[in-house]
Every structure is written in C-alpha cells, then in structure tokens.
Design a protein around this motif. Sequence first.
Motif, PDB file in Angstrom:
ATOM      1  N   LEU A 235      40.518  17.500  11.282  1.00 21.39           N
ATOM      2  CA  LEU A 235      41.263  18.027  12.427  1.00 21.39           C
ATOM      3  C   LEU A 235      41.231  19.553  12.471  1.00 21.39           C
ATOM      4  CD1 LEU A 235      44.370  15.642  12.328  1.00 21.39           C
ATOM      5  CD2 LEU A 235      42.520  15.617  14.001  1.00 21.39           C
ATOM      6  N   ILE A 236      41.314  20.194  11.299  1.00 24.26           N
ATOM      7  CA  ILE A 236      41.290  21.662  11.239  1.00 24.26           C
ATOM      8  C   ILE A 236      39.936  22.197  11.696  1.00 24.26           C
ATOM      9  CG2 ILE A 236      41.310  23.664   9.684  1.00 24.26           C
ATOM     10  CD1 ILE A 236      43.448  22.144   8.038  1.00 24.26           C
ATOM     11  N   VAL A 237      38.858  21.641  11.133  1.00 24.80           N
ATOM     12  CA  VAL A 237      37.516  22.104  11.520  1.00 24.80           C
ATOM     13  C   VAL A 237      37.246  21.776  12.987  1.00 24.80           C
ATOM     14  CG1 VAL A 237      35.038  21.896  11.059  1.00 24.80           C
ATOM     15  CG2 VAL A 237      36.658  21.891   9.160  1.00 24.80           C
ATOM     16  N   GLY A 238      37.744  20.624  13.447  1.00 28.37           N
ATOM     17  CA  GLY A 238      37.616  20.276  14.860  1.00 28.37           C
ATOM     18  C   GLY A 238      38.325  21.293  15.748  1.00 28.37           C
ATOM     19  N   ALA A 239      39.495  21.757  15.297  1.00 29.66           N
ATOM     20  CA  ALA A 239      40.235  22.778  16.048  1.00 29.66           C
ATOM     21  C   ALA A 239      39.455  24.086  16.102  1.00 29.66           C
ATOM     22  CB  ALA A 239      41.603  23.007  15.400  1.00 29.66           C
ATOM     23  N   ILE A 240      38.810  24.445  14.992  1.00 33.76           N
ATOM     24  CA  ILE A 240      38.000  25.671  14.952  1.00 33.76           C
ATOM     25  C   ILE A 240      36.834  25.573  15.939  1.00 33.76           C
ATOM     26  CG2 ILE A 240      36.459  27.070  13.504  1.00 33.76           C
ATOM     27  CD1 ILE A 240      38.294  26.272  11.118  1.00 33.76           C
ATOM     28  N   VAL A 241      36.194  24.409  15.975  1.00 34.28           N
ATOM     29  CA  VAL A 241      35.089  24.191  16.921  1.00 34.28           C
ATOM     30  C   VAL A 241      35.577  24.364  18.352  1.00 34.28           C
ATOM     31  CG1 VAL A 241      33.506  22.456  17.860  1.00 34.28           C
ATOM     32  CG2 VAL A 241      33.751  22.695  15.386  1.00 34.28           C
ATOM     33  N   MET A 242      36.765  23.813  18.648  1.00 34.14           N
ATOM     34  CA  MET A 242      37.299  23.925  20.007  1.00 34.14           C
ATOM     35  C   MET A 242      37.641  25.374  20.363  1.00 34.14           C
ATOM     36  SD  MET A 242      39.598  20.514  20.756  1.00 34.14           S
ATOM     37  CE  MET A 242      40.245  20.171  19.127  1.00 34.14           C
ATOM     38  N   VAL A 243      38.194  26.128  19.399  1.00 32.34           N
ATOM     39  CA  VAL A 243      38.527  27.533  19.647  1.00 32.34           C
ATOM     40  C   VAL A 243      37.267  28.320  19.983  1.00 32.34           C
ATOM     41  CG1 VAL A 243      39.314  29.671  18.556  1.00 32.34           C
ATOM     42  CG2 VAL A 243      40.639  27.570  18.273  1.00 32.34           C
ATOM     43  N   PHE A 244      36.210  28.133  19.181  1.00 32.73           N
ATOM     44  CA  PHE A 244      34.962  28.862  19.420  1.00 32.73           C
ATOM     45  C   PHE A 244      34.261  28.400  20.701  1.00 32.73           C
ATOM     46  CE2 PHE A 244      35.325  30.137  14.977  1.00 32.73           C
ATOM     47  CZ  PHE A 244      34.881  31.452  15.042  1.00 32.73           C
ATOM     48  N   SER A 245      34.610  27.203  21.168  1.00 29.50           N
ATOM     49  CA  SER A 245      34.018  26.698  22.417  1.00 29.50           C
ATOM     50  C   SER A 245      34.851  27.081  23.639  1.00 29.50           C
ATOM     51  CB  SER A 245      33.871  25.173  22.348  1.00 29.50           C
ATOM     52  OG  SER A 245      33.080  24.795  21.245  1.00 29.50           O
TER      53      SER A 245
END
Length: 348
Positions: A19-29
């Motif tokens: 979930l954390i890494v997924g959140a990082i991906v969403m922020v950068f997207s």
Amino acid sequence: MSNRFINILVPVVSIILGLIVGAIVMVFSGYDPIKAYIALWNGIFGSPYAMGETIRQISPYILAGLAVAFAFRTGLFNIGVEGQLIVGWFAAAYIGMAVELPAIIHLPLALLAAAVAGALWGLIPGILKARFGVHEVIVTIMMNYIALHTVNALIKSISGGSYKTEKIHETASLRSEFLSNLTDFSTLHYGILVALAMVIVMWFILEKTKTGFELKSVGFNDQASQYAGMNVKKNIVLSMLISGAFAGLGGAMEALGTFGNIVSRSAFTGIGFDGIAVALLGANTPLGVVFGASLFGSLTYGAGNMPNEAGVPIEIVSIVIALIILFVASGYIIRVVLSKMSKKKEAK
C-alpha cells in the motif's frame, strides 16, 4: 519474537508495504493516494451492495487458494488451478443446464461434477509426476491452455455454435433471494458457505486423518516417507486429485452462483493464478487462506471504485494490486529481515 508471531506479522507487513509503495506510485503519477484508498474502502464496505459483491468475489478465491495450499503442503506446486477451475466451471454449468432434477439432487450433483472435473484435470499431472517424474509445474501450465481451448470448443459444440451456454436451471443455482435482498440486490450467493465448508474439509484431511499425515510427510521428505513404508507415488496422485477438486469447486461458484452459465474466453480468469498469492499470504493454512482470499477478493472488487470516485486510471489500480502481490510473494525476504531483527534484539 516467536515464529508464530512472525508468521502473522509477515503478511501484514507485506500488505502495508504494498500500500505504501502503491501510494508513492500514485503521488508520482499525479493522483491523491488518500482519496484513492478512501475510494477503495468505499468500494469494499461503502454499502450493503458493495459488501455483498465483495463477499461473493471472495468465494472462488478461497477455493483457488485451498487448491494451491493443499498441493504446497504436500510438496507439490499446482500452477494448473486456473485450468482445473475452468473445467469445473464448464462441468457445473453443463449439469446445471442439461438435466432437470429436484433441487436437493440437482445442486449437489452439479457441485460434484465440478469437483470431479477439476480432480480429473489434476489427476493427469499427478500421474505424470508419480509415474515418470515429469515436473508438475510444466505439465500444469500446459494443462491450463488445453483446458481453456477445450472448454471453448465444448461450449461452441453444445450451444449450436454460440459463444455461451444456456442458463442453468433454478434447481442447480446457488443464488439466494434472502442474501440478495439483505445486500441491496447484490449477486451474493450461498457459494461462500460451500467455500467455508471446504476450508474445514481441508483442515480435517490434513490434521485429523492418517491420509493427511502421510500427504504432509511426503511433502516434507519423500525419501524418508518411502523408507517409513508410505506409498509416495500414490500420495502424489492423491494430492493433485484433491487439489484439483478444490479448484473445480471454485469454478462451480461462478457457474452456479455468479453467472449461471459459462462463456467462451480468449484469456484466463486470473482467479487460479491469484490463488497462488492467496495461498502464500495465508501461509498455506486453511484459516490463512480465508484471510488471503478476503484481501484479494476485496481488492478485486473494491479497486473498481477507484477510477469512478478518485479518478485514478485502471492502469494505476492494476499497478497497486500488483505491488501488493509482489510484496506478498516476497514474504520470505520479509521473514528473514524480521528474524534477524528479532535475534539482534534478543542478543542486546
């Protein structure tokens, strides 16, 4: 830190990291992960309808996870759950459509047909493994493709050239008006009870029977088991047979509950492959599989709300789900790290 506590902690840490890494991906997207995860939550628990659909989605995941976990516990890697599920789906749909019987006979017969079809599809790699030493991973992967295209041909044959079969008779249906009304007319059906019953069956076989003891022994060490007088080849075949039966019942959930028929497919359902991650997340235990299936069923249905409510593209949603699966599959690494941290703490 005890091994039991680590076993509980590993899947929890895996999910959190995903979930954390997924959140990082969403922020950068350029998307808001908080809104996205709120949308995910609402997609799972936001209404009685959403909860009903989520539970309905969990049923086949439980059975696919049990199929993989059972084979794992007996030293085998059944990657053919997808194919076994598809043939079970067809068998249940065909019996549900082709014959007319009282419900008390028709529904159990359709479920039995699905289990037998899945078991027979698992029997082939089991025999090849036991008799000729052919690795079950290779055979089961190939059997998936054979199942997909064979079932497509059978659908076309029995439906007069159509891409789908007729709907099953009501006497073979798992659908429930009571459960549907309870969840605002969702497609929730009694399949969840069948799936939970199979959880108990797997636990009973492995923990309370002589056969289960032998199956686990062969899984731990086949040479020692043979020296102790156990029939290793018979147990390999039996393991794949039972694993295939669980997978076939997973297909019955879709045939008799969710859809009421079977449609030609150009690609796999994905349920059988997700069953591998479900089994890993659940540490190959019956109860663990329930929790693993609950996660994947929730993600599968709930993630569909993320594009609608949070504007997150479906591609990003797929990446988030894949990241969670990746960290679940990397559970061994997390286990090693936690064990080392525990040892350092004890040393101090």
